[in-house]
Design a protein around this motif. Structure first.
Motif, short mmCIF file in Angstrom:
data_model
loop_
_atom_site.label_atom_id
_atom_site.label_comp_id
_atom_site.label_asym_id
_atom_site.label_seq_id
_atom_site.Cartn_x
_atom_site.Cartn_y
_atom_site.Cartn_z
N GLY A 1 0.78 -1.22 0.00
CA GLY A 1 0.00 0.00 0.00
C GLY A 1 0.81 1.27 0.00
N ARG A 2 2.15 1.14 0.05
CA ARG A 2 3.02 2.32 0.06
C ARG A 2 3.90 2.40 -1.18
N VAL A 3 4.36 1.25 -1.67
CA VAL A 3 5.30 1.22 -2.79
C VAL A 3 4.67 1.81 -4.04
N GLY A 4 5.29 2.84 -4.57
CA GLY A 4 4.79 3.48 -5.77
C GLY A 4 3.63 4.41 -5.54
N ILE A 5 3.18 4.52 -4.30
CA ILE A 5 2.00 5.34 -3.98
C ILE A 5 2.37 6.52 -3.09
N GLN A 6 3.19 6.26 -2.07
CA GLN A 6 3.54 7.30 -1.11
C GLN A 6 4.99 7.75 -1.31
N PRO A 7 5.26 9.05 -1.20
CA PRO A 7 6.65 9.52 -1.26
C PRO A 7 7.40 9.13 0.01
N GLY A 8 8.72 9.07 -0.11
CA GLY A 8 9.53 8.73 1.05
C GLY A 8 10.53 7.64 0.74
N LEU A 9 11.15 7.10 1.78
CA LEU A 9 12.19 6.08 1.65
C LEU A 9 11.70 4.76 2.22
N LEU A 10 11.91 3.67 1.48
CA LEU A 10 11.62 2.32 1.93
C LEU A 10 12.86 1.47 1.74
N ILE A 11 13.13 0.58 2.70
CA ILE A 11 14.34 -0.25 2.65
C ILE A 11 13.97 -1.69 2.96
N TRP A 12 14.57 -2.62 2.19
CA TRP A 12 14.43 -4.05 2.43
C TRP A 12 15.83 -4.69 2.44
N HIS A 13 15.97 -5.81 3.14
CA HIS A 13 17.19 -6.59 2.99
C HIS A 13 16.81 -8.00 2.53
N ILE A 14 17.79 -8.71 2.00
CA ILE A 14 17.55 -10.05 1.46
C ILE A 14 17.88 -11.08 2.53
N GLU A 15 16.91 -11.93 2.83
CA GLU A 15 17.10 -12.96 3.84
C GLU A 15 16.44 -14.24 3.38
N ASP A 16 17.23 -15.31 3.29
CA ASP A 16 16.71 -16.61 2.82
C ASP A 16 15.98 -16.45 1.49
N PHE A 17 16.59 -15.69 0.57
CA PHE A 17 16.09 -15.47 -0.78
C PHE A 17 14.79 -14.65 -0.82
N ALA A 18 14.41 -14.07 0.31
CA ALA A 18 13.18 -13.28 0.37
C ALA A 18 13.50 -11.81 0.61
N VAL A 19 12.54 -10.95 0.21
CA VAL A 19 12.67 -9.50 0.41
C VAL A 19 11.98 -9.16 1.74
N VAL A 20 12.77 -8.74 2.73
CA VAL A 20 12.26 -8.52 4.08
C VAL A 20 12.36 -7.03 4.42
N PRO A 21 11.24 -6.40 4.83
CA PRO A 21 11.29 -4.97 5.19
C PRO A 21 12.22 -4.72 6.37
N VAL A 22 12.96 -3.64 6.30
CA VAL A 22 13.80 -3.19 7.41
C VAL A 22 12.96 -2.28 8.29
N PRO A 23 12.92 -2.51 9.60
CA PRO A 23 12.15 -1.62 10.48
C PRO A 23 12.63 -0.17 10.33
N ARG A 24 11.70 0.76 10.35
CA ARG A 24 12.06 2.16 10.09
C ARG A 24 13.08 2.68 11.08
N GLU A 25 13.06 2.18 12.32
CA GLU A 25 14.04 2.66 13.29
C GLU A 25 15.46 2.18 12.96
N LYS A 26 15.58 1.23 12.02
CA LYS A 26 16.89 0.73 11.60
C LYS A 26 17.36 1.34 10.28
N TYR A 27 16.61 2.30 9.74
CA TYR A 27 17.02 2.93 8.49
C TYR A 27 18.37 3.64 8.70
#
Length: 412
Positions: free
Chosen positions: A45-71
């Motif tokens: 609901g945010r990707v491509g819709i809301q402005p701002g920064l989003l971060i993911w890391h790769i874990e076990d071949f999956a795309v996992v969101p990084v908690p905002r406090e860890k940006y």
């Protein structure tokens, strides 16, 4: 960095090699989009819709969101995907005044830690292409390397921390910082970096080898010995670096109550830090000077190490075969050289390698853009003797969706 000897499972990624073979192959765009449409990370609901920064890391071949406090907090054993979206403001054609924001423009980064695994790097690269498809194919893509981040990447973070370790991923595992240790010796280097695109300074916290040879009089260092924390202030460090060190130490002591001692390099007591790091009374020489290269290369350093001349090349298959030709260099390079029927590569004097895709470029020309950029880098290494060329950031833009940084580079 070569893979460790004796590795049985998937090897550690060698940044000098092409881990991104999945980009620009015969994979069909529709297949990529269909895959992206079912990726949970892109459908929050945010990707491509809301402005701002989003971060993911790769874990076990999956795309996992990084908690905002860890940006802004990265591990060198991992690979990350970042999406920075901002509103594109239109202009009133009559008076040139800013108008209303009508759409989002996107910058996509895949960041590769120096000890990331081959599987993580490959998944990050592929998923970045997939996310671009999900966003309509108009995002600017950036390949980022830990040792030589682009100014655009650094400008995203007023504070950036890079630590050792990482998540367990696929066939590759890096020890977590949370793992029990017999004796803790962690050395953090804190230094200021100027991010050119936004004209502001970022402060980086970077874990370095715990040895006195890592000390530098221009920066601040934090030595964590487990039962005591030392803060070593180089004689030429800045107030900004001192303030950041104080904040880092505050965060470190929230979880444990330990003694903290702050010493300036000009104090005789500062020698105790060098001894804790394996030095002796002569460490730093008679003048007590400490000099160590910073762990990342700035864009100015990349330009100095390169040829210092902008070059523009055309990739075209108009003749029936793919050809790669020089079309301009130095002051002759401008956006007027660009032709919407082809793909162009701009070497911005060693700072960044840009690839521009024209709207009318053939599928073959578009498909091979990153391979061509990497082949160009290898040529710089072999023919021009620039052994550090592989660290140059690589970015791709498309006609009509050019980033401000690319337009600045092509119009200089």
């Amino acid at each position: 960095m070569a893979p460790h000897d004796g590795l049985v499972h998937l090897k550690e990624y060698d940044i000098k090699d092409s881990n991104v073979e999945l980009i620009g192959t015969d994979l069909d765009h529709k297949v990529k989009y269909n895959s992206a449409a079912t990726e949970p990370a892109w459908n929050d609901g945010r990707v491509g819709i809301q402005p701002g920064l989003l971060i993911w890391h790769i874990e076990d071949f999956a795309v996992v969101p990084v908690p905002r406090e860890k940006y802004g907090y990265f591990f060198e054993g991992d690979s990350y995907i970042l999406l920075h979206s901002q509103k594109a403001t239109s202009r009133d054609p009559e008076n040139g005044e800013p108008g209303t924001a009508k759409k989002l423009i996107h910058d996509l980064f895949f960041w590769l830690g120096m000890h990331t695994s081959q599987d993580e790097a490959g998944v990050a690269a592929y998923k970045t292409v997939e996310l671009d498809e999900f966003l309509g194919g108009a995002a600017t893509q950036h390949r980022e390397i830990q040792a030589s981040p682009s100014d655009d990447f650094l400008a995203l973070f007023p504070r950036l921390t890079i630590r050792r370790g990482g998540v367990a991923s696929g066939f590759h595992h890096v020890e977590s910082d949370a793992a029990p240790k017999a004796e803790i010796t962690t050395l953090l280097r804190i230094f200021k970096h100027h991010a050119a695109p936004r004209g502001r300074d970022s402060v980086l916290v970077y874990e370095v080898d715990p040895t006195w040879r890592s000390l530098d009089e221009n920066d601040v260092f934090i030595l964590d010995k487990g039962d005591k924390i030392w803060v070593w202030q180089g004689r030429a460090c800045s107030p900004m670096e001192k303030a950041k060190a104080a904040q880092v130490v505050h965060d470190m002591t929230l979880a444990k109550h330990v003694d903290v001692e702050v010493v300036a390099q000009t104090e005789s007591r500062s020698r105790a830090v060098a001894r804790e790091l394996g030095g002796d009374v002569d460490s730093g020489g008679e003048e007590g000077e400490f000099h160590a290269a910073r762990p990342i290369r700035a864009s100015a350093a990349r330009a100095d190490e390169g040829e210092g001349v902008r070059k523009l090349f055309r990739l075209s298959d108009a003749s029936g075969e793919l050809a790669f030709d020089l079309v301009g260099e130095g002051e002759s390079v401008s956006d007027e050289n660009l032709d919407g029927n082809d793909v162009f590569l701009l070497d911005d004097a060693g700072r960044v390698i840009w690839v521009w895709e024209g709207r009318g470029a053939s599928r073959a020309e578009k498909a091979i853009w990153l391979k061509v950029a990497q082949a160009y880098v290898k040529r710089l290494q072999s023919e021009d003797g620039n052994s550090e060329a592989y660290l140059t950031p690589i970015a791709r833009v498309r006609e009509g969706s050019e980033s401000a940084a690319f337009l600045k580079a092509i119009r200089v």
